[in-house]
Design an enzyme around this catalytic site. Structure first.
Site, PDB file in Angstrom:
ATOM      1  N   SER A  22       0.843  -1.181   0.000  1.00  0.00           N
ATOM      2  CA  SER A  22       0.000   0.000   0.000  1.00  0.00           C
ATOM      3  C   SER A  22       0.881   1.234   0.000  1.00  0.00           C
ATOM      4  O   SER A  22       1.954   1.251   0.615  1.00  0.00           O
ATOM      5  CB  SER A  22      -0.917   0.009   1.230  1.00  0.00           C
ATOM      6  OG  SER A  22      -1.831   1.091   1.176  1.00  0.00           O
ATOM      7  N   GLY A  23       0.450   2.261  -0.735  1.00  0.00           N
ATOM      8  CA  GLY A  23       1.192   3.505  -0.807  1.00  0.00           C
ATOM      9  C   GLY A  23       0.274   4.689  -0.610  1.00  0.00           C
ATOM     10  O   GLY A  23      -0.889   4.545  -0.214  1.00  0.00           O
ATOM     11  N   GLY A  24       0.794   5.864  -0.921  1.00  0.00           N
ATOM     12  CA  GLY A  24       0.027   7.075  -0.690  1.00  0.00           C
ATOM     13  C   GLY A  24      -1.186   7.196  -1.583  1.00  0.00           C
ATOM     14  O   GLY A  24      -2.173   7.834  -1.221  1.00  0.00           O
ATOM     15  N   THR A  27      -3.756   0.894  -2.976  1.00  0.00           N
ATOM     16  CA  THR A  27      -3.359  -0.395  -2.423  1.00  0.00           C
ATOM     17  C   THR A  27      -3.319  -1.411  -3.551  1.00  0.00           C
ATOM     18  O   THR A  27      -4.178  -1.407  -4.435  1.00  0.00           O
ATOM     19  CB  THR A  27      -4.349  -0.860  -1.343  1.00  0.00           C
ATOM     20  OG1 THR A  27      -4.391   0.123  -0.306  1.00  0.00           O
ATOM     21  CG2 THR A  27      -3.935  -2.198  -0.748  1.00  0.00           C
ATOM     22  N   VAL A  28      -2.323  -2.288  -3.506  1.00  0.00           N
ATOM     23  CA  VAL A  28      -2.194  -3.336  -4.513  1.00  0.00           C
ATOM     24  C   VAL A  28      -2.531  -4.673  -3.866  1.00  0.00           C
ATOM     25  O   VAL A  28      -1.978  -5.040  -2.820  1.00  0.00           O
ATOM     26  CB  VAL A  28      -0.775  -3.371  -5.109  1.00  0.00           C
ATOM     27  CG1 VAL A  28      -0.678  -4.462  -6.178  1.00  0.00           C
ATOM     28  CG2 VAL A  28      -0.419  -2.018  -5.713  1.00  0.00           C
ATOM     29  N   LYS A  42      -4.409  -2.840  -8.635  1.00  0.00           N
ATOM     30  CA  LYS A  42      -4.141  -1.574  -7.970  1.00  0.00           C
ATOM     31  C   LYS A  42      -5.465  -0.840  -7.775  1.00  0.00           C
ATOM     32  O   LYS A  42      -6.142  -0.495  -8.746  1.00  0.00           O
ATOM     33  CB  LYS A  42      -3.188  -0.728  -8.813  1.00  0.00           C
ATOM     34  CG  LYS A  42      -2.806   0.604  -8.191  1.00  0.00           C
ATOM     35  CD  LYS A  42      -1.774   1.311  -9.060  1.00  0.00           C
ATOM     36  CE  LYS A  42      -1.284   2.597  -8.437  1.00  0.00           C
ATOM     37  NZ  LYS A  42      -0.226   3.239  -9.267  1.00  0.00           N
ATOM     38  N   ASP A 136       9.688   7.685 -13.792  1.00  0.00           N
ATOM     39  CA  ASP A 136       9.855   7.354 -12.368  1.00  0.00           C
ATOM     40  C   ASP A 136      10.580   6.025 -12.226  1.00  0.00           C
ATOM     41  O   ASP A 136      10.174   5.156 -11.455  1.00  0.00           O
ATOM     42  CB  ASP A 136       8.507   7.310 -11.664  1.00  0.00           C
ATOM     43  CG  ASP A 136       8.651   7.396 -10.131  1.00  0.00           C
ATOM     44  OD1 ASP A 136       9.713   7.849  -9.658  1.00  0.00           O
ATOM     45  OD2 ASP A 136       7.701   7.017  -9.429  1.00  0.00           O
TER      46      ASP A 136
END
Length: 747
Positions: A22-24, A27-28, A42, A136
């Site tokens: 999970s990121g900002g 969630t995956v 995702k 990125d």
């Protein structure tokens, strides 16, 4: 990581099993398709779902990920960017990220480091070839799968020809791995920004720290823009390659194609030499293949090997000078989509040699001869001149012969009865994804090849004519490659009767030749200010053209059709078509085109049908009830779209109405091929489903036969039918055949 309370049980019909992270922004999850294949889903956090700017960004991410789906990335299986809570499903890649690998095992070195460098350079090459800049590239966005590195997360990527969207008041990216121009002027970022990021990534992989590390992100950003990189701990041979990648100005950096030339010269141990003082070998392009087996323990990346050649130490020339002297650009082509009626065109690598494997007097019978007596199921693998680059073939049956081509194979002749090879003509150069065989006449097979980038100067791509009986090369002619941009299909050459019509190397005219002798029948220049592609309409021929500006922008919205006189090459009066539109085939004597709906630079699906009457030049339009996404095809006057999740929909080209829709277990299938009362669809795994034409009822389904990319969109049909033999092309140049009356049982 198990699911938490409040996590959904399923998303978009995919059952969820675990959290992957999970990121900002989201969630995956680990999910499963209906047939049990793992996917990574995702799911965007709810608080961003109502943010219009963020939705635009997520649509761009989905579009970019679809555009680059291939051997080096996680292919998009399905997505719903307009859902109340947007999500995207991709193939699940088992393995550590590069960041995790460095944290647990320390820096990468030796053959593993070289394999990583080449794999990532190839990944960027393929990403850039389809017009996308990642923007990125960092250790957490590189997954070390058992088959090699995969680049993931296109959340801030963009098409080269599109403006960059930046979240208001923010610089988007990760400073230690960003280019100077990305920090200073993000709207001007191009492909060589990714090359800079790759340079920083390789320094990090080799040393455990970046070339611009500082105590704060602000100081890091300052060093990226103004200071020289710290490369003292980088192995000397790799340092000579990384240094030009870290030039402050984009023009001073190599392209990914140029970078691969340098990386192939790295010694096997990144500095070691053999007893003769020559580098231990040159690494050819390493291609990772999608693996859909059960998850395995992550393995180190090992480079593929090739015949020994000189190392970097022998020239003594500066890297930049050697690069400019040796490099000759290889033609970059966007990912192909299905060719009309299964007669796919091919762009393939140069240099050929026929290797005989059977008697020399097998004349090619007229089309349609059956293979009823003595047929038994068979399976074979056709490796080309570049055995380290397996691909998919496409085949065409001519009587008692089967001709296939693609990957490192210009063409091969196979006996449909038992799968044995009569002859094979190989190509040593790098193949382009999705481009296959041109076609065949009664005595000639036509294919494409690319020139080997290490060979002397020559045409980057050629149409090659091969004698159908013995595999002798009859003639070859340089060829252009703009058909994908004009028509959405890779058909730079088409077989019409006993002739082949090609586009010349300068993309300025059509040339018609006798397929066997190569004698030129006529040459016809394109209308002024346009570029064109040949489009067969039954036995007739059309030209589909677009302005130079639209082709250059990869945005053909106003195509024009011209009837082409097959005897003289003269063009008829122009017929304007509302675009973008993709030619599909012929129904009731009319050319049928699917009208394309775009979301920014990316294909969102098909929302209309255009029909062109050649004699009256009249164009009629029908709207579809909704936008259909997936792989289009046409058979027996009906349009079909097969979604990545296995859903097949039949459409009436005259009205645009849906005839039927049927869920199958064959994900990412292409087709259809109609024969023996059935419609055949197949995926790159070799899984085949046969449907009843009138209602789509499944007649039977086979099991997978190879590890392939089920998430691929726009692939040309993989099934060829010769008599009662159903011949299927699958990943890794795999061909197999079975009796249509006795298909292999699933499970």
């Amino acid at each position: 990581m198990s699911l938490r309370g409040g996590d959904p049980a399923e998303i978009g019909g995919y059952a969820l099993e675990a959290r992957l992270g999970s990121g900002g922004m989201g969630t995956v999850f680990l999910g499963r398709t209906g047939s049990g294949r793992p996917v990574a889903i995702k799911l965007i956090h709810q608080q961003f779902a109502g943010d219009d700017e963020f939705r635009i960004r997520f649509r761009q991410e989905v579009a970019a990920a679809r555009r680059v789906s291939g051997a080096f990335t996680a292919a998009v299986v399905d997505a719903a960017p307009e859902a109340e809570q947007p999500w995207m499903a991709t193939t699940y890649i088992e393995g550590q990220t590069l960041a995790q690998r460095i944290a647990t095992n320390g820096p990468v070195n030796g053959a593993e480091l070289r394999g990583l460098a080449i794999g990532l350079a190839e990944a960027l090459r393929d990403i850039h070839r389809v017009g996308v800049v990642h923007r990125d590239l960092k250790p957490s966005n590189v997954v070390l799968s058992p088959e090699g590195p995969r680049v993931i997360d296109f959340g801030i990527s963009r098409a080269v020809d599109q403006q960059t969207l930046t979240m208001t008041g923010r610089v988007i990216g990760t400073p230690p791995f960003m280019s100077p121009e990305q920090l200073q002027a993000p709207r001007g970022v191009g492909p060589r920004s990714d090359v800079f990021s790759l340079g920083t990534l390789l320094v990090y992989a080799a040393t455990g720290h970046g070339p611009f590390d500082a105590d704060s992100p602000y100081m890091t950003a300052y060093q990226v823009v103004h200071e020289e990189p710290s490369l003292g701990a980088v192995p000397e041979a790799l340092r000579a390659v990384v240094e030009p990648c870290l030039a402050k100005e984009p023009e001073g950096r190599p392209s990914t194609d140029e970078l691969l030339v340098l990386l192939r010269d790295l010694p096997a141990d990144l500095g070691g030499t053999d007893a003769n003082g020559v580098g231990a070998g040159r690494v050819r392009d390493m291609v990772t293949q999608h693996d859909f087996a059960a998850p395995a323990t992550p393995a180190p990346i090992a480079p593929t090997t090739a015949p020994a050649g000189p190392g970097t130490g022998s020239t003594g020339a500066p890297v930049g000078r050697r690069l400019r002297r040796r490099w000759r650009p290889v033609l970059a082509t966007v990912v192909a989509v299905a060719a009309i009626g299964g007669g796919a065109a091919a762009l393939r690598a140069g240099g050929s040699g026929a290797d005989s494997g059977g008697d020399k007097n097998n004349g090619v019978a007229a089309p349609g001869a059956a293979h009823e007596d003595g047929f038994e199921p068979w399976r074979t693998s056709v490796l080309g001149g570049r055995e380290d680059i397996p691909d998919e073939l496409r085949c065409v049956a001519r009587g008692d012969a089967l001709f296939c081509g693609g990957g490192g194979v210009v063409a091969t002749r196979i006996r449909p009865l038992d799968g044995s090879r009569v002859w094979t003509v190989n190509s040593p150069g790098v193949p382009v994804q999705g481009m296959h065989l041109v076609g065949a006449t009664d005595d000639t097979v036509l294919g494409y090849r690319f020139a080997d980038q290490d060979a002397p100067q020559g045409p980057p791509s050629e149409v090659v004519a091969i004698d159908a009986n013995d595999g002798r090369e009859l003639w070859a002619v340089p060829s252009g490659a703009q058909s994908q941009a004009v028509t959405g299909r890779t058909q730079d050459a088409v077989v019409v009767g006993s002739a082949v019509v090609t586009v010349d190397a300068s993309n300025s005219r059509f040339e018609a030749r006798d397929a066997h002798s190569g004698t030129v029948d006529w040459k016809t220049p394109f209308p002024a200010g346009t570029q064109c592609a040949p489009v067969p309409v039954g036995p007739e021929l059309f030209a589909m053209c677009a302005t130079d500006a639209e082709v250059d922008a990869l945005e053909v919205r106003h195509p024009t059709l011209y009837a082409v006189d097959r005897a003289s090459g003269n063009l008829g009066r122009p017929i304007a078509v509302d675009g973008p539109a993709v030619p599909m085939g012929v129904a009731d004597g009319r050319l049928v085109l699917l009208q394309v709906r775009m979301e920014g630079p990316e294909l969102a699906g098909y929302d209309g049908v255009a029909r062109v009457h050649p004699a009256s030049r009249k164009v009629t339009y029908s709207r579809l009830a909704k936008t259909y996404s997936g792989t289009p095809g046409m058979a027996d006057g009906t349009l079909y779209v097969s979604r990545q999740i296995g859903l097949v929909t039949a459409l009436d080209p005259a009205t645009g109405r849906e005839k039927w829709s049927r869920q199958t277990g064959v994900e990412g299938a292409s087709g259809p091929v109609a024969a023996r009362g059935a419609l055949y669809f197949s995926s790159a795994t070799g899984r085949v489903v046969a449907l009843a034409p009138h209602d789509g009822k499944p007649l039977w389904t086979t099991d997978p036969q190879a590890d392939g990319l089920t998430g691929e969109q726009g692939a040309s049909p993989r099934v060829t039918v010769a008599g009662r033999a159903v011949i299927v092309a699958a990943a890794e140049n795999t061909l197999f055949a079975f009796d249509a009356r006795k298909p292999p049982k699933s499970g």
